[in-house]
Design a protein around this motif. Structure first.
Motif, PDB file in Angstrom:
ATOM      1  N   VAL A 292      -3.122   8.609   6.723  1.00  0.00           N
ATOM      2  CA  VAL A 292      -3.639   7.279   6.399  1.00  0.00           C
ATOM      3  C   VAL A 292      -2.963   6.271   7.318  1.00  0.00           C
ATOM      4  O   VAL A 292      -1.738   6.199   7.378  1.00  0.00           O
ATOM      5  CB  VAL A 292      -3.375   6.908   4.927  1.00  0.00           C
TER       6      VAL A 292
ATOM      7  N   VAL B 180     -12.961  -1.717  -0.061  1.00  0.00           N
ATOM      8  CA  VAL B 180     -11.956  -1.855  -1.120  1.00  0.00           C
ATOM      9  C   VAL B 180     -11.425  -3.285  -1.029  1.00  0.00           C
ATOM     10  O   VAL B 180     -10.657  -3.608  -0.124  1.00  0.00           O
ATOM     11  CB  VAL B 180     -10.801  -0.843  -0.960  1.00  0.00           C
TER      12      VAL B 180
ATOM     13  N   ILE C 268      -7.227   2.023   7.258  1.00  0.00           N
ATOM     14  CA  ILE C 268      -7.441   0.802   6.489  1.00  0.00           C
ATOM     15  C   ILE C 268      -7.347  -0.357   7.467  1.00  0.00           C
ATOM     16  O   ILE C 268      -6.297  -0.597   8.057  1.00  0.00           O
ATOM     17  CB  ILE C 268      -6.386   0.663   5.376  1.00  0.00           C
TER      18      ILE C 268
ATOM     19  N   ILE D 252       0.836  -1.205   0.000  1.00  0.00           N
ATOM     20  CA  ILE D 252       0.000   0.000   0.000  1.00  0.00           C
ATOM     21  C   ILE D 252       0.869   1.252   0.000  1.00  0.00           C
ATOM     22  O   ILE D 252       0.643   2.188  -0.776  1.00  0.00           O
ATOM     23  CB  ILE D 252      -0.937   0.004   1.219  1.00  0.00           C
TER      24      ILE D 252
ATOM     25  N   HIS E  91      -9.448  -6.826  -1.281  1.00  0.00           N
ATOM     26  CA  HIS E  91      -8.035  -7.167  -1.390  1.00  0.00           C
ATOM     27  C   HIS E  91      -7.695  -7.523  -2.827  1.00  0.00           C
ATOM     28  O   HIS E  91      -8.474  -8.169  -3.534  1.00  0.00           O
ATOM     29  CB  HIS E  91      -7.706  -8.369  -0.494  1.00  0.00           C
TER      30      HIS E  91
ATOM     31  N   ILE F 256     -11.681   2.072   5.826  1.00  0.00           N
ATOM     32  CA  ILE F 256     -11.666   1.226   4.628  1.00  0.00           C
ATOM     33  C   ILE F 256     -11.497  -0.223   5.057  1.00  0.00           C
ATOM     34  O   ILE F 256     -10.566  -0.552   5.791  1.00  0.00           O
ATOM     35  CB  ILE F 256     -10.530   1.631   3.663  1.00  0.00           C
ATOM     36  N   VAL F 257     -12.406  -1.078   4.611  1.00  0.00           N
ATOM     37  CA  VAL F 257     -12.350  -2.510   4.928  1.00  0.00           C
ATOM     38  C   VAL F 257     -12.435  -3.289   3.615  1.00  0.00           C
ATOM     39  O   VAL F 257     -12.876  -2.759   2.589  1.00  0.00           O
ATOM     40  CB  VAL F 257     -13.494  -2.936   5.870  1.00  0.00           C
ATOM     41  N   PRO F 258     -12.031  -4.582   3.612  1.00  0.00           N
ATOM     42  CA  PRO F 258     -11.945  -5.319   2.347  1.00  0.00           C
ATOM     43  C   PRO F 258     -13.214  -6.045   1.912  1.00  0.00           C
ATOM     44  O   PRO F 258     -13.240  -6.600   0.818  1.00  0.00           O
ATOM     45  CB  PRO F 258     -10.824  -6.328   2.631  1.00  0.00           C
TER      46      PRO F 258
ATOM     47  N   PHE G 144      -2.697   2.193   8.495  1.00  0.00           N
ATOM     48  CA  PHE G 144      -2.983   0.794   8.190  1.00  0.00           C
ATOM     49  C   PHE G 144      -2.510  -0.056   9.357  1.00  0.00           C
ATOM     50  O   PHE G 144      -1.356   0.035   9.772  1.00  0.00           O
ATOM     51  CB  PHE G 144      -2.260   0.343   6.917  1.00  0.00           C
TER      52      PHE G 144
END
Length: 212
Positions: free
Chosen positions: A90, A156, A111, A47, A158, A134-136, A92
């Motif tokens: 951002v 979003v 994320i 990322i 994977h 943001i999750v997958p 993660f």
């Protein structure tokens, strides 16, 4: 992607301490576990590298770094810094805890992922302090919502890495082979490899037509 999204900036933004480094040139600050070779670190590195290659005015912090450690990725090492005045932050990872500097950005994006049917209360509190999560997957979004996350959530998925590494020849005509992959120095409790071996031995004791 081609889509756009809008976030609302909270009115209770904390004042930026004078001892934190600032720069008008940095537009995005990324925080993630950027050292090591765990799956989490690999995702963070991917990322961050994508951001670095597409946003010139970006900066990167390894929030799991020990004193004196630098980033291994040469692309990220050139931009390693903590610019708390960057308008966009951002994050993660797992917020336990997240870097304190993350909350000083005007727009804060996290994320995250979940692997169960609930998330800790501390995660909910963290998510409700920021602008976008943001999750997958739809499943993760539903879990976050049911646990009390009120912040906007974007899905979003994977990605799939195009490179496939062939397995060693582990097939056998004489035996039924169970294949399990794990790293012996990472996440013992989560991967349960010791229990896997114990269960295999109990289930197939004395048999020679089965292999783990």
């Amino acid at each position: 992607g081609e889509g756009t999204f809008t976030v609302s900036t909270p009115l209770n933004i904390p004042m930026l301490p004078s001892n934190l480094q600032s720069s008008m040139d940095c537009k995005l600050q990324f925080y993630g576990p950027l050292r090591g070779h765990s799956s989490f670190s690999n995702v963070a590195d991917t990322i961050a590298t994508t951001i670095a290659n597409n946003i010139d005015d970006s900066s990167f912090m390894n929030y799991h770094a020990s004193l004196g450690e630098s980033l291994e990725n040469p692309i990220l090492a050139k931009k390693e810094n903590t610019i708390s005045s960057a308008p966009v932050g951002v994050f993660f990872g797992l917020p336990n805890p997240a870097p304190e500097n993350f909350l000083f950005h005007r727009i804060r994006i996290a994320i995250m992922v979940c692997e169960g049917d609930r998330i800790p209360h501390s995660w909910v509190a963290f998510c409700n302090q920021i602008d976008l999560v943001i999750v997958p997957s739809d499943y993760c979004k539903q879990v976050f919502l049911e646990c009390g996350v009120e912040t906007a959530i974007m899905i979003v998925p994977h990605g799939v890495h195009p490179v496939h590494v062939p397995l060693k020849n582990i097939t056998s005509k004489e035996k039924f082979v169970f294949y399990n992959t794990f790293r012996g120095n990472y996440a013992h409790e989560r991967k349960s490899f010791e229990e896997t071996i114990e269960c295999f031995q109990l289930a197939f004791a004395g048999r020679t037509d089965v292999e783990l």
